[in-house]
Motif scaffolding. Structure first.
Motif, short mmCIF file in Angstrom:
data_model
loop_
_atom_site.label_atom_id
_atom_site.label_comp_id
_atom_site.label_asym_id
_atom_site.label_seq_id
_atom_site.Cartn_x
_atom_site.Cartn_y
_atom_site.Cartn_z
N ALA A 78 -4.53 19.36 -3.73
CA ALA A 78 -5.96 19.61 -3.62
C ALA A 78 -6.02 20.72 -2.48
N CYS A 79 -5.13 20.98 -1.61
CA CYS A 79 -5.11 21.79 -0.58
C CYS A 79 -4.53 23.36 -1.47
N VAL A 80 -3.52 23.17 -2.23
CA VAL A 80 -2.66 24.17 -2.74
C VAL A 80 -3.92 24.69 -3.70
N TRP B 262 0.76 -1.09 0.07
CA TRP B 262 0.00 -0.16 0.16
C TRP B 262 1.02 1.39 -0.03
N THR B 263 2.16 1.25 0.12
CA THR B 263 2.91 2.18 0.07
C THR B 263 3.04 3.30 -1.02
N PRO B 264 3.00 2.84 -2.08
CA PRO B 264 2.48 3.86 -3.50
C PRO B 264 1.31 4.28 -3.59
N VAL B 265 0.40 3.61 -3.11
CA VAL B 265 -1.08 4.27 -3.15
C VAL B 265 -1.07 5.43 -1.99
N VAL B 266 -0.37 5.15 -0.82
CA VAL B 266 -0.60 6.12 0.11
C VAL B 266 0.13 7.22 -0.35
N VAL B 267 1.26 7.05 -0.87
CA VAL B 267 2.30 8.26 -1.27
C VAL B 267 1.70 9.10 -2.13
N PHE B 268 1.01 8.49 -3.12
CA PHE B 268 0.34 9.22 -4.21
C PHE B 268 -0.77 10.01 -3.80
N ALA B 269 -1.56 9.30 -2.90
CA ALA B 269 -2.78 9.86 -2.36
C ALA B 269 -2.46 11.24 -1.24
N VAL B 270 -1.26 11.09 -0.65
CA VAL B 270 -0.69 12.48 -0.01
C VAL B 270 -0.36 13.33 -0.99
N LEU B 271 0.03 12.95 -2.23
CA LEU B 271 0.51 14.10 -2.97
C LEU B 271 -1.00 14.67 -3.74
N ALA B 272 -1.85 13.94 -4.05
CA ALA B 272 -3.13 14.46 -4.53
C ALA B 272 -3.69 15.25 -3.42
N GLN C 124 -4.52 23.40 -10.84
CA GLN C 124 -4.60 22.32 -9.60
C GLN C 124 -5.55 21.38 -9.49
N VAL C 125 -6.73 21.99 -9.58
CA VAL C 125 -7.79 21.00 -9.32
C VAL C 125 -7.84 20.04 -10.30
N VAL C 126 -7.53 20.34 -11.76
CA VAL C 126 -7.46 19.11 -12.56
C VAL C 126 -6.35 18.18 -12.10
N VAL C 127 -5.12 18.58 -11.79
CA VAL C 127 -4.00 17.81 -11.26
C VAL C 127 -4.53 16.90 -10.18
N ALA C 128 -5.17 17.52 -9.32
CA ALA C 128 -5.68 16.65 -8.03
C ALA C 128 -6.52 15.78 -8.33
N VAL C 129 -7.53 16.11 -9.45
CA VAL C 129 -8.34 14.97 -9.75
C VAL C 129 -7.98 13.79 -10.51
N LEU D 80 -7.51 29.20 -5.18
CA LEU D 80 -8.99 29.46 -5.95
C LEU D 80 -9.50 30.61 -4.80
N ARG D 81 -9.34 30.49 -3.39
CA ARG D 81 -9.56 31.47 -2.74
C ARG D 81 -8.92 32.86 -2.58
N SER D 82 -7.73 32.77 -3.17
CA SER D 82 -7.02 33.96 -3.22
C SER D 82 -7.27 34.76 -4.34
N GLY D 83 -7.92 34.21 -5.40
CA GLY D 83 -8.45 34.70 -6.61
C GLY D 83 -7.24 34.44 -7.88
N TRP D 84 -6.57 33.35 -7.59
CA TRP D 84 -5.73 32.78 -8.81
C TRP D 84 -6.51 31.94 -9.31
N TYR D 85 -7.36 32.12 -10.34
CA TYR D 85 -8.18 31.39 -11.01
C TYR D 85 -7.62 30.26 -11.98
N TRP D 86 -6.73 30.66 -12.71
CA TRP D 86 -6.00 29.96 -13.70
C TRP D 86 -5.07 28.69 -12.90
N SER D 87 -4.52 29.14 -11.88
CA SER D 87 -3.42 28.34 -11.17
C SER D 87 -4.30 27.26 -10.31
#
Length: 163
Positions: free
Chosen positions: A94-96, A80-90, A112-117, A101-108
């Motif tokens: 998602a937090c970034v 399960w290590t690879p799954v956990v590692v990439f889940a933490v990265l995702a 990041q939402v697309v990458v997280a998904v 988005l909260r700061s108004g940087w809509y493109w970035s």
């Protein structure tokens, strides 16, 4: 109280809000930050993948006791290590994305939402695929009787000669 610079209660100070810069980026800063973040995440993902591959190689080397001639060990099941590692990265991406988005940087933030998904889908697909994987059936030892030793020695001598 007719002074023009006096502030009435309950009325916002227009001058203070006009002097404050907007937190939203201007120009091409937002798309440029989006590209830089995606490149940084791709590099981080590549480094994690290399680390996980080296980890897998050392685990298989340790399982055989460092002997090259020994057969590979039986499949111990899901790692399960690879799954956990990439889940933490995702989750980190998602937090970034939420903060951007909260700061108004809509493109970035949108990038990041697309990458997280995409990372989340990859993690879920890997976890689903690996969790249903079963260990391979062990191959049974041959049951045929070996021919008798013709050298005239005992059974140990025949076993060492390869006949």
């Amino acid at each position: 109280m007719t002074h023009s610079e006096s502030r009435l209660p309950g009325r916002p100070d227009e001058r203070a809000s006009a002097e404050r810069p907007s937190p939203a980026p201007g120009g091409c800063a937002d798309p440029l930050v989006a590209v830089l973040l995606v490149v940084a995440e791709a590099a981080a993902g590549a480094l994690l993948a290399i680390w996980l591959m080296v980890r897998g190689l050392t685990r298989s080397h340790e399982a055989t006791g460092g002997k090259v001639s020994t057969p590979p060990p039986a499949d111990p099941g899901m790692d399960w290590t690879p799954v956990v590692v990439f889940a933490v990265l995702a989750l980190l991406v998602a937090c970034v994305a939420a903060e951007l988005l909260r700061s108004g940087w809509y493109w970035s933030g949108g990038t990041q939402v697309v990458v997280a998904v995409a990372l989340g889908v990859m993690v879920l697909a890997t976890a689903a695929e690996e969790s249903v994987r079963e260990a391979p059936e062990p191959t049974p030892a041959p049951t045929y009787a070996s021919p008798p030793c013709r050298s005239g020695g005992d059974s140990d001598e025949c076993a060492r000669s390869g006949r």
